[in-house]
Design an enzyme around this catalytic site. Structure first.
Site, short mmCIF file in Angstrom:
data_model
loop_
_atom_site.label_atom_id
_atom_site.label_comp_id
_atom_site.label_asym_id
_atom_site.label_seq_id
_atom_site.Cartn_x
_atom_site.Cartn_y
_atom_site.Cartn_z
N HIS A 190 -6.17 -5.96 -2.51
CA HIS A 190 -6.97 -6.03 -1.29
C HIS A 190 -7.27 -7.47 -0.89
O HIS A 190 -8.04 -7.70 0.04
CB HIS A 190 -8.28 -5.26 -1.46
CG HIS A 190 -8.10 -3.78 -1.45
ND1 HIS A 190 -9.13 -2.88 -1.74
CD2 HIS A 190 -7.02 -3.01 -1.20
CE1 HIS A 190 -8.67 -1.65 -1.66
NE2 HIS A 190 -7.39 -1.70 -1.34
N ASP B 143 -4.04 -14.20 -3.43
CA ASP B 143 -4.70 -15.07 -4.41
C ASP B 143 -5.87 -14.32 -5.04
O ASP B 143 -6.00 -13.11 -4.86
CB ASP B 143 -5.15 -16.38 -3.76
CG ASP B 143 -6.04 -16.14 -2.52
OD1 ASP B 143 -6.61 -15.03 -2.41
OD2 ASP B 143 -6.16 -17.05 -1.68
N GLY C 270 3.68 10.83 -8.87
CA GLY C 270 4.57 9.79 -9.37
C GLY C 270 5.28 9.02 -8.26
O GLY C 270 5.18 9.34 -7.08
N ASN D 10 -4.18 8.60 4.40
CA ASN D 10 -2.97 8.04 5.00
C ASN D 10 -2.93 8.10 6.52
O ASN D 10 -2.32 7.24 7.17
CB ASN D 10 -1.73 8.77 4.46
CG ASN D 10 -1.59 8.66 2.96
OD1 ASN D 10 -2.08 7.72 2.35
ND2 ASN D 10 -0.91 9.63 2.35
N ARG E 171 0.82 -1.21 0.00
CA ARG E 171 0.00 0.00 0.00
C ARG E 171 0.86 1.26 0.00
O ARG E 171 0.48 2.29 -0.60
CB ARG E 171 -0.92 -0.03 1.22
CG ARG E 171 -2.04 0.98 1.22
CD ARG E 171 -3.14 0.55 2.16
NE ARG E 171 -4.17 1.58 2.27
CZ ARG E 171 -4.31 2.38 3.32
NH1 ARG E 171 -3.49 2.28 4.34
NH2 ARG E 171 -5.28 3.27 3.35
N HIS F 151 0.24 4.25 -2.63
CA HIS F 151 -0.07 5.62 -2.23
C HIS F 151 1.03 6.60 -2.63
O HIS F 151 0.77 7.78 -2.82
CB HIS F 151 -0.32 5.68 -0.73
CG HIS F 151 -1.68 5.20 -0.34
ND1 HIS F 151 -2.47 5.82 0.61
CD2 HIS F 151 -2.42 4.14 -0.78
CE1 HIS F 151 -3.63 5.18 0.73
NE2 HIS F 151 -3.60 4.15 -0.10
N SER G 263 7.70 10.42 -2.09
CA SER G 263 7.21 11.60 -1.38
C SER G 263 6.39 11.21 -0.15
O SER G 263 6.33 11.95 0.84
CB SER G 263 6.37 12.49 -2.31
OG SER G 263 5.26 11.77 -2.82
#
Length: 355
Positions: A222, A283, A101, A123, A91, A95, A105
């Site tokens: 997810h 999976d 890009g 976040n 994640r 993010h 950051s």
């Protein structure tokens, strides 16, 4: 042929050979320049991934050949201690790439000059794994100082997290540079939210150059990890719905989890598995869950319940064919990992601060 003509032909041939050798030399120098840039700590005027110095698979072959093995060992240790960390590291990369890009950051702390992305809505109290990246960077700085960018660490750690969870592998392209700034506003605006509609999701992905297929494939990330009750609270209101793909038993179980946990853990900070069936395994179960109405986040279930036949068909395809999902997921990860960052960058010595 007279002697003078022979001399002229010989000189011409000699000049042609010299020109050819110079051309070869120029090509070699250009390639070396790209390698030097990959290991350089200074800013450069052309963004990574441009036509002259594109992302590559052997950027650290000379400057830090141990880079990927060091990253893998730390990710392996972190995932062994906390299986949820695999989803957290994946994640972080996601993010990061969606805000100006793939330039690390997301790792920058706030400064007097800018508000970083860590406190943005998507976040705050949600992103995890910063200390794992810190540990990786610390060892890399000892072994090969100022060689490996934080952005590349995020990309490689994301791949390793998927592999360690049983998912597909791919050859991560490297050569990214780290940004000199961050943007809380961009993070709030660009990162897809848990209540997004299909149209909003498609627009968010298209804004960074990714397709509808990329969106559905990357949503499959997810299949691992957890989410707080506050991120799927709107799903808890659907107990009376008679719509297709609404699983009333599943919603009832979520209501019970969040109502009981919320009272004891600070108003809904209780977490639920994104995939109740195989929570720590990468999976295609995520897509099977969507078809049975067991998508945790509204932005997950909407891929089936929404008004887009293409997303619904892709969910069906991935539910039936795990190999198709794996293939599309790794290709989409490569495309996402190639989203260019700032045209000016550096290799940070500390991922939390600019040099």
């Amino acid at each position: 042929m007279n002697l003078e003509a022979y001399k002229l032909d010989t000189q011409t041939l000699f000049l042609q050979l010299r020109m050819a050798n110079l051309l070869v030399l120029c090509i070699v120098i250009l390639k070396l320049a790209c390698s030097v840039l990959a290991a350089s700590t200074t800013s450069f005027k052309q963004g990574y991934g441009d036509s002259e110095c594109p992302l590559g698979n052997d950027v650290y072959q000379n400057s830090c050949p141990e880079a990927e093995s060091i990253i893998f060992s730390w990710v392996e240790k972190a995932v062994f201690q906390d299986p949820r960390m695999a989803a957290s590291l994946l994640r972080l990369h996601f993010h990061d790439c969606f805000v100006n890009g793939c330039d690390a950051s997301v790792l920058l702390d706030d400064t007097e000059l800018f508000l970083g992305e860590k406190t943005a809505g998507p976040n705050l109290n949600s992103l995890r794994g910063f200390e794992v990246i810190d540990a990786i960077k610390s060892e890399l700085e000892l072994v090969c100082p100022e060689a490996v960018s934080c952005a590349d660490i995020l990309a490689i750690a994301a791949r390793d997290s998927v592999v360690l969870s049983g998912g597909p592998s791919w050859e991560v392209q490297t050569g990214r540079r780290d940004s000199l700034s961050a943007s809380k506003q961009a993070a709030n605006n660009n990162i897809p939210g848990p209540n997004s509609t299909v149209d909003v999701l498609i627009a968010n992905f298209q804004n960074v150059g990714l397709s509808l297929r990329d969106m559905v494939a990357l949503s499959g990330g997810h299949t691992i990890g957890k989410a707080r009750c506050t991120t799927f609270s709107s799903r808890l209101q659907g107990s009376s719905s008679k719509s297709a793909h609404v699983n009333l038993d599943f919603i009832s179980s979520l209501q019970q989890l969040c109502s009981s946990g919320g009272r004891s853990t600070n108003n809904g900070n209780t977490v639920a598995h994104m995939d109740l069936v195989t929570p720590a395994t990468f999976d295609n179960q995520y897509y099977i869950n969507l078809l049975s109405g067991e998508g945790l986040l509204p932005s997950d279930q909407v891929l089936v319940n929404g008004n887009n036949d293409q997303t619904r068909q892709l969910v069906q395809t991935y539910a039936e064919d795990p190999y198709a999902f794996f293939e599309d997921f790794k290709n989409s990860m490569l495309r996402m990992g190639s989203i260019p960052g700032s045209p000016h960058g550096q290799i940070r010595r500390n991922c939390r601060t600019v040099n």
